[in-house]
Scaffold this motif. Structure first.
Motif: not given
Length: 246
Positions: A184-202
């Motif tokens: 399961r892939v999620t993305e969210h914006a960090e305070p510095d404006g960069k996008t953080k991508r995370q992968e979870e073993t769904l």
């Protein structure tokens, strides 16, 4: 990007008959559903314990036919595990280490999974069950057969009990999957404006959730249905998220 799950339900298929070598597991599952008067719904995830898959596929080893090597004898003396079981662990894996003074033995299975005892399950005192030969293919065959019989699009996850090198006890992980993306892939914006991508073993999380009700230590409920899980459809299988896939 994956849709989050806000709530889900789960139930076991029981009573579930004893599985024997050569049984058509998909037919057994659909027969139990019919006996329960339970209808599957589109998007349901069917979680199946790996042991019944191994039994149906005839993955039995007669320990009387196993000759322990010197390495197996040494590791047996160190851990207290039967030498024949240790020999199977060594033959089913590419590398291993002993967690703690006397185990468990953590092995990297030839399929690419790192598992306690290479996923080998004792069958009484005289035998053992190996993992399914190709758990993703097993999941795909079950998914296709159940979907064809019911007309309902489902996903299948094959789950296996496994220990952790850093703690006592066992959890439940996925070793095969079909119809559901393993990550399961999620993305969210960090305070510095960069996008953080995370992968979870769904599929691991799905297996663990089902593990709360799956049969353990003879309970006799090796199949569970999870309803309401949000996931992306995929036939990549669990192999797709391994670091060292074969």
């Amino acid at each position: 990007m994956s849709t989050p799950t806000s709530a889900f339900s789960a139930f076991a298929l029981e009573p579930f008959p004893t599985i024997a070598r050569g049984d058509d597991l998909s037919s057994v599952i659909t027969n139990v559903l019919s006996a329960q008067a339970t209808k599957l719904q589109h998007g349901d995830v069917i979680v199946v314990a790996s042991k019944v898959v191994s039994i149906a596929e005839g993955r039995f080893v007669d320990l009387a036919r196993v000759t322990p090597s010197p390495a197996a004898l040494e590791l047996s003396a160190r851990t207290g595990k039967p030498a024949e079981i240790v020999e199977l662990i060594l033959s089913e894996s590419s590398e291993h280490f002993v967690a703690g003074a006397r185990g468990p033995i953590i092995a990297r299975h030839h399929l690419g999974y790192q598992l306690t005892s290479a996923g080998i399950d004792r069958a009484g005192t005289d035998g053992a069950w190996l993992l399914p030969k190709d758990p993703d293919a097993s999941a795909r065959a079950l998914r296709d057969a159940i979907t064809a019989f019911t007309g309902v699009t489902v996903a299948v996850v094959i789950a296996d009990s496994d220990g952790r090198a850093d703690r006592r006890g066992a959890t439940v992980i996925s070793i095969g999957a079909s119809g559901i993306a393993p990550l399961r892939v999620t993305e969210h914006a960090e305070p510095d404006g960069k996008t953080k991508r995370q992968e979870e073993t769904l599929t691991d999380m799905v297996a663990a959730a089902a593990g709360l009700i799956l049969g353990q230590r003879g309970r006799g409920a090796p199949v569970a249905v999870l309803r309401g899980i949000a996931y992306e459809r995929s036939d990549e299988g669990v192999t797709a998220m391994l670091h060292d896939a074969p």
